[in-house]
Design a protein around this motif. Structure first.
Motif, PDB file in Angstrom:
ATOM      1  N   UNK A   1       1.168  51.918  56.648  1.00 22.42           N
ATOM      2  CA  UNK A   1       1.588  50.882  57.467  1.00 22.42           C
ATOM      3  C   UNK A   1       0.779  50.683  58.372  1.00 22.42           C
ATOM      4  N   UNK A   2       0.114  51.810  59.020  1.00 25.26           N
ATOM      5  CA  UNK A   2      -0.740  51.494  60.254  1.00 25.26           C
ATOM      6  C   UNK A   2      -2.035  50.964  59.744  1.00 25.26           C
TER       7      UNK A   2
ATOM      8  N   UNK B   1      -1.707  47.210  59.671  1.00 27.15           N
ATOM      9  CA  UNK B   1      -1.725  46.678  60.815  1.00 27.15           C
ATOM     10  C   UNK B   1      -3.306  46.817  61.711  1.00 27.15           C
TER      11      UNK B   1
ATOM     12  N   UNK C   1       3.514  42.082  67.389  1.00 29.11           N
ATOM     13  CA  UNK C   1       2.715  43.296  67.179  1.00 29.11           C
ATOM     14  C   UNK C   1       1.428  42.949  67.857  1.00 29.11           C
TER      15      UNK C   1
ATOM     16  N   UNK D   1       2.062  43.780  71.737  1.00 26.50           N
ATOM     17  CA  UNK D   1       1.956  45.251  71.957  1.00 26.50           C
ATOM     18  C   UNK D   1       0.685  45.925  71.958  1.00 26.50           C
ATOM     19  N   UNK D   2      -0.226  45.374  70.919  1.00 25.33           N
ATOM     20  CA  UNK D   2      -1.639  46.065  70.951  1.00 25.33           C
ATOM     21  C   UNK D   2      -2.450  45.614  72.078  1.00 25.33           C
TER      22      UNK D   2
ATOM     23  N   UNK E   1       4.041  42.040  58.555  1.00 24.22           N
ATOM     24  CA  UNK E   1       5.393  42.674  58.354  1.00 24.22           C
ATOM     25  C   UNK E   1       5.854  42.350  56.947  1.00 24.22           C
TER      26      UNK E   1
ATOM     27  N   UNK F   1       3.827  45.045  54.668  1.00 23.30           N
ATOM     28  CA  UNK F   1       4.417  46.362  54.628  1.00 23.30           C
ATOM     29  C   UNK F   1       5.796  46.706  53.922  1.00 23.30           C
TER      30      UNK F   1
END
Lengths: 189, 475
Positions: free
Chosen positions: B34-35, B38, B202, B205-206, B457, B460
């Motif tokens: 998942x990471x 992203x 996302x 937040x990043x 999303x 994933x």
């Protein structure tokens, strides 16, 4: 959500406590933990996931979303708006004969009404979804958690609110630990 | 599946359906985490602006300035600066309008119809395809809006009370088109935005973690406080499904109504019932051509081979082949009906299309639209990305010529030979149309620079480790 008597089950809890958050590394771990939290009878709790985890609604015991009802209402409104607008403008407010065609007919009113059905349904669906989710929301205690960033990335969380009647700081923590929760922390309100 | 249990004799049907076990196509290759997804997609936005982006952006701005120049001259002078004259009063403006709208349709098709059909391969391309839809609608809208001549009266298209007290003529397909296209544009933007919502969170937040306050604030503003709550996802997923459900009839209705602009008139070659399905198939065909034209270079530049796999390219090629063949069938059927219908005007129109003064355009159309997609039968050609990209350009060219052939040949040779004419575009029209590619490119470049080009999303959710029911559990 109404705050029906915010008496915490545990009087020793700090008044500023929102609840407990536990992290999970994989989707299956979260899924099985969610089933345990659901079976323990909690109502005010949530899962934080970076993507919609298939089947998690059932694991959380959530009911089917009521968004479709709002959409239906929007669609019916759109269709009626289209039909009545075309009748009112063409056959009532300013009658204008064009090409010997009738002043109003549902046939020629249909394409526009059809499009308005879709337009109003779209607005109702999105508006309904946002209202049900309480978005836009400026602040939420969960977003204050220093690890929450990974909840939009690759990690999963379970949050149990202190407002829940069954909440008990020690027991709930033990439940989350037993369910495989990692890095269990208290959240500030 | 519920079994019917009763003593009443039932016809000999299968007690239960045993689905054939098909190997599940891998949608994200090399078992990425998942990471990784992203980082890969956010990295495109967070990294330094590459030099090629600036070069492309400057070129795109220069090209777009042609539209600005063409439109400015038109507003300053009048709509007569275009090459329209009797009998061809509709030409490049509507050709370009239908062309751009058609391109947009693949975006909605990918995001909506493939979503309903649970074609999970759509996830890696749907975001960019939806963006393409919106930008194509923007380009399309330029033409009818400026063709009204006095563009400051374009709001007369909408039923807004005005000092003349008169209302729009809702019996006219052109008015239907106003509603179809404006609904289409609005719903496309809404659908796109709803899809973006979790990804914007996302990015918020990043950027906050990276200490970029301004960008965190801006992404956060549009993310509306999304926090990945499953109670939210539950409503979100339902809303997304409904949007897909309503976008499907929408996309079909939009090109149907666009085709009504022609089919409801009495001009030979236009007045046919085959138009709605034929236009819809053509729109999907051209749209997939454009998706490939855009996505294949992006895939190469950003090294997205694990996300846009050969399987995706195969699927897109096959849809192009299928819709291209449907378009070819429609061309043949038009000829057949022109002969079978025994209408001399209709018959003449089609002979004239293939062998008249615009025969050159007709044969370009046939070559690009009927012959080009047939190459996609071959697996070897589908595996050759460069060749697929070149073929996709032929598809775009062919579909532009299709609209040109339909619109101009029918008008240039109508019922009365005394009114026949030959249309050529003026330089102003050529500039305006040429510039729309710049407008489109500018918007698309801004999109790939500032927004996630793939729905993180959703990607994933289609990886094996997202499956909570074991079996594929990787960790």
């Amino acid at each position: 959500m109404s705050t029906a008597g915010t008496t915490s089950a545990d009087p020793t809890m700090a008044a500023q406590n929102y609840g407990l958050i536990a992290a999970f590394d994989t989707a299956p771990a979260l899924y099985h933990a969610a089933e345990q939290v659901r079976d323990a009878g909690f109502r005010r709790w949530d899962c934080i996931t970076p993507f919609p985890v298939h089947g998690l609604d059932k694991a959380m015991g959530l009911k089917r979303s009521i968004v479709p009802r709002i959409s239906l209402a929007g669609g019916i409104t759109g269709f009626c708006t289209g039909m009545s607008m075309i009748w009112w403008t063409g056959a009532y407010d300013y009658k204008l004969m064009v090409g010997g065609k009738p002043l109003f007919s549902p046939m020629f009113a249909f394409p526009v009404s059809y499009e308005l059905t879709i337009l109003f349904t779209a607005f109702a669906t999105i508006g309904g979804m946002l209202v049900l989710n309480g978005l836009p929301m400026h602040y939420h205690p969960v977003l204050k958690h220093d690890q929450i960033r990974r909840g939009m990335d690759d990690r999963f969380f379970i949050v149990i609110e202190a407002r829940d009647d069954r909440f008990d700081a020690a027991k709930t923590r033990a439940l989350l630990e037993a369910a495989g929760g990692l890095d269990i922390k208290e959240l500030e309100a | 599946m519920a079994h019917v249990e009763s003593s009443v004799p039932v016809p000999a049907i299968l007690q239960e359906v045993k689905p054939a076990v098909l190997p599940r196509a891998i949608l994200v290759e090399n078992n990425r985490s998942f990471a990784w997804i992203t980082d890969k997609i956010c990295g495109i936005i967070e990294g330094k602006t590459p030099a090629w982006w600036w070069i492309c952006f400057i070129i795109a701005c220069c090209v777009a300035s042609f539209t600005v120049a063409g439109i400015t001259y038109l507003i300053a002078t009048g709509v007569g600066v275009w090459g329209h004259a009797n009998p061809v009063n509709w030409a490049w403006d509507i050709v370009n309008f239908v062309f751009w709208i058609g391109i947009g349709h693949a975006g909605t098709l990918i995001s909506a119809i493939l979503c309903l059909l649970r074609q999970k391969w759509r996830t890696s391309i749907n975001r960019a395809a939806e963006a393409m839809t919106i930008f194509a609608v923007v380009c399309a809208a330029i033409f009818p809006v400026f063709h009204v001549g006095r563009v400051w009266y374009a709001w007369y298209l909408f039923p807004i009370p005005n000092s003349n007290w008169i209302w729009q003529n809702f019996r006219s397909p052109l008015e239907w088109d106003v509603f179809a296209v404006s609904t289409y544009g609005t719903v496309s933007v809404l659908f796109w935005y709803v899809g973006l919502l979790p990804d914007l969170a996302t990015l918020r937040d990043r950027f906050e973690a990276a200490g970029n306050k301004l960008r965190s604030f801006l992404y956060g503003l549009f993310a509306m406080g999304w926090r990945g709550s499953n109670r939210h996802w539950s409503n979100y997923e339902m809303a997304y499904l409904i949007l897909a459900g309503i976008s499907t009839p929408l996309v079909l209705s939009v090109h149907t109504i666009v085709s009504f602009d022609f089919a409801v008139s009495l001009i030979p070659g236009w007045h046919t019932t085959i138009f709605p399905p034929y236009f819809v198939a053509g729109a999907i065909f051209s749209g997939f051509g454009m998706v490939m034209t855009l996505m294949l270079p992006l895939r190469a530049v950003y090294k997205l081979e694990d996300l846009i796999t050969q399987y995706h390219i195969d699927c897109m090629c096959k849809i192009t082949l299928a819709t291209g063949t449907m378009v070819g069938y429609a061309y043949a059927m038009e000829f057949f009906i022109a002969w079978y219908g025994a209408n001399p005007y209709e018959g003449f129109t089609f002979i004239n299309r293939a062998f008249g003064p615009y025969a050159w355009a007709y044969w370009i159309m046939i070559t690009c639209n009927v012959i080009t997609p047939q190459f996609f039968w071959s697996k070897r050609i589908r595996a050759n990305t460069a060749l697929v990209w070149i073929l996709s350009i032929f598809v775009n060219v062919g579909m532009w010529f299709e609209r040109f052939v339909i619109i101009v040949t029918s008008l240039a040779r109508d019922f009365l030979p005394s009114s026949w004419g030959y249309y050529s575009p003026s330089i102003v029209e050529i500039f305006t149309f040429f510039g729309t590619f710049g407008v489109f490119s500018v918007l698309f470049l801004l999109f790939i620079r500032f927004l996630p080009i793939m729905p993180m999303a959703e990607l994933k959710a289609v990886t094996p480790q997202a499956d909570v029911h074991g079996g594929h559990d990787q960790r």
